[in-house]
Design a protein around this motif. Structure first.
Motif, PDB file in Angstrom:
ATOM      1  N   GLY A   1     -98.766 -45.867  -9.135  1.00  0.00           N
ATOM      2  CA  GLY A   1     -98.345 -45.562 -10.492  1.00  0.00           C
ATOM      3  C   GLY A   1     -96.838 -45.389 -10.607  1.00  0.00           C
TER       4      GLY A   1
ATOM      5  N   ALA B   1    -100.538 -47.347 -16.508  1.00  0.00           N
ATOM      6  CA  ALA B   1    -101.960 -47.483 -16.839  1.00  0.00           C
ATOM      7  C   ALA B   1    -102.174 -48.632 -17.815  1.00  0.00           C
ATOM      8  CB  ALA B   1    -102.488 -46.169 -17.423  1.00  0.00           C
TER       9      ALA B   1
ATOM     10  N   THR C   1    -104.705 -51.816 -17.119  1.00  0.00           N
ATOM     11  CA  THR C   1    -105.833 -52.099 -18.023  1.00  0.00           C
ATOM     12  C   THR C   1    -105.679 -53.472 -18.661  1.00  0.00           C
ATOM     13  OG1 THR C   1    -104.739 -50.890 -19.822  1.00  0.00           O
ATOM     14  CG2 THR C   1    -106.337 -49.676 -18.499  1.00  0.00           C
TER      15      THR C   1
ATOM     16  N   VAL D   1    -110.371 -44.932 -16.761  1.00  0.00           N
ATOM     17  CA  VAL D   1    -109.043 -44.895 -16.148  1.00  0.00           C
ATOM     18  C   VAL D   1    -108.803 -43.481 -15.643  1.00  0.00           C
ATOM     19  CG1 VAL D   1    -106.563 -45.254 -16.465  1.00  0.00           C
ATOM     20  CG2 VAL D   1    -108.184 -46.662 -17.755  1.00  0.00           C
TER      21      VAL D   1
ATOM     22  N   GLY E   1    -106.090 -40.877 -13.282  1.00  0.00           N
ATOM     23  CA  GLY E   1    -104.890 -40.620 -12.495  1.00  0.00           C
ATOM     24  C   GLY E   1    -105.299 -40.036 -11.154  1.00  0.00           C
TER      25      GLY E   1
ATOM     26  N   HIS F   1    -101.953 -39.469 -16.673  1.00  0.00           N
ATOM     27  CA  HIS F   1    -101.848 -40.797 -16.074  1.00  0.00           C
ATOM     28  C   HIS F   1    -100.386 -41.181 -15.876  1.00  0.00           C
ATOM     29  CE1 HIS F   1    -106.014 -41.905 -17.974  1.00  0.00           C
ATOM     30  NE2 HIS F   1    -106.100 -41.004 -17.008  1.00  0.00           N
TER      31      HIS F   1
ATOM     32  N   LEU G   1    -103.077 -44.960  -9.825  1.00  0.00           N
ATOM     33  CA  LEU G   1    -103.933 -45.114 -10.996  1.00  0.00           C
ATOM     34  C   LEU G   1    -105.190 -45.881 -10.596  1.00  0.00           C
ATOM     35  CD1 LEU G   1    -101.078 -46.103 -13.423  1.00  0.00           C
ATOM     36  CD2 LEU G   1    -102.432 -44.000 -13.597  1.00  0.00           C
TER      37      LEU G   1
ATOM     38  N   VAL H   1    -108.576 -47.834 -12.074  1.00  0.00           N
ATOM     39  CA  VAL H   1    -109.222 -48.435 -13.244  1.00  0.00           C
ATOM     40  C   VAL H   1    -110.571 -48.988 -12.813  1.00  0.00           C
ATOM     41  CG1 VAL H   1    -109.085 -50.200 -15.031  1.00  0.00           C
ATOM     42  CG2 VAL H   1    -107.007 -49.019 -14.283  1.00  0.00           C
TER      43      VAL H   1
END
Length: 256
Positions: free
Chosen positions: A142, A182, A186, A199, A201, A238, A244, A246
């Motif tokens: 991230g 994020a 996505t 999603v 963190g 996030h 991160l 997903v």
């Protein structure tokens, strides 16, 4: 799911394991099959693959490192799951040189997109490896966590550079080739045709808390784990997570 990394390193994986456990349980119920076919791209020495095999699933690990695959083979043998774990040398961009399309219930892509030349192609390949009803677990570095870490360390210019850099790098000495928001992750998942189911963190606080406190303060580890779990789903956190996660689902799985 048994957590193979507890106690200390569980801070780095607990949230992902919980989400993955739920996804696997839902796939087992939907398919009526106790053993799922799992593909772990960049799975290395089997941090996820071996525990998944212990649950009875069949796991194929694709990794470019012969040393990691050798360690995987040894680890699987020691765990008594060598018959359910297969390692093959390759990478996500050349995925179909070593595995077939459309044959997996679940694909893991953890710590891979940071290092490939074309992350969008990497995600498309992982999706193409899924069955019509399948799940993708995507974990990547991230941006916000790196910016925060550099700033808290007093490296304000590097923090600003990471914030402005298209790849989220803080300088030439940065060992991470690429980081994501994020929204970027996505978009990659949705662009490959999947619905975003969740999603999270990962390591929102764990990398900021002094290790000595977690190791010596009674109850600190469990309390921090609970805090990580509580914050993981909140979009506000996030933006500062080190990683991160997903979870993407094919249209068939999303409707199941």
């Amino acid at each position: 799911m048994p957590d193979p990394t507890r106690p200390r390193a569980s801070l780095r994986t607990a949230v992902v394991w919980e989400v993955l456990q739920d996804a696997l349980d839902r796939r087992v119920k939907a398919t009526g099959r106790e053993a799922l076919d799992v593909l772990d791209t960049g799975g290395g020495s089997g941090n996820f693959a071996v525990p998944l095999a212990r649950l009875g699933h069949r796991v194929t690990v694709v990794d470019p490192s012969p040393n990691a695959l050798f360690a995987l083979e040894r680890r699987a043998a020691e765990a008594g799951v060598a018959d359910r774990v297969k390692g093959v040398q390759g990478d996500v961009l050349g995925l179909f040189d070593v595995v077939g399309r459309g044959g997996h219930d679940v694909v893991l892509c953890h710590g891979v997109l940071e290092y490939v030349d074309d992350p969008a192609e990497g995600v498309r390949n992982t999706v193409a490896a899924l069955r019509s009803e399948g799940v993708l677990s995507l974990l990547a570095a991230g941006l916000g966590g790196a910016v925060l870490a550099r700033a808290l360390a007093g490296h304000f210019k590097e923090a600003r550079q990471a914030l402005d850099d298209p790849d989220g790098r803080w300088g030439s000495g940065d060992p991470m080739p690429r980081r994501f928001t994020a929204e970027q992750l996505t978009a990659l998942v949705q662009g490959a045709g999947l619905a975003v189911a969740a999603v999270h963190g990962v390591r929102v606080f764990a990398d900021l808390v002094p290790g000595v406190l977690v190791d010596t303060e009674p109850g600190a580890l469990d309390a921090l784990l609970k805090l990580e779990a509580a914050a993981a789903e909140l979009p506000a956190f996030h933006a500062v997570a080190t990683q991160l996660h997903v979870l993407g689902e094919t249209p068939g799985a999303a409707g199941a």
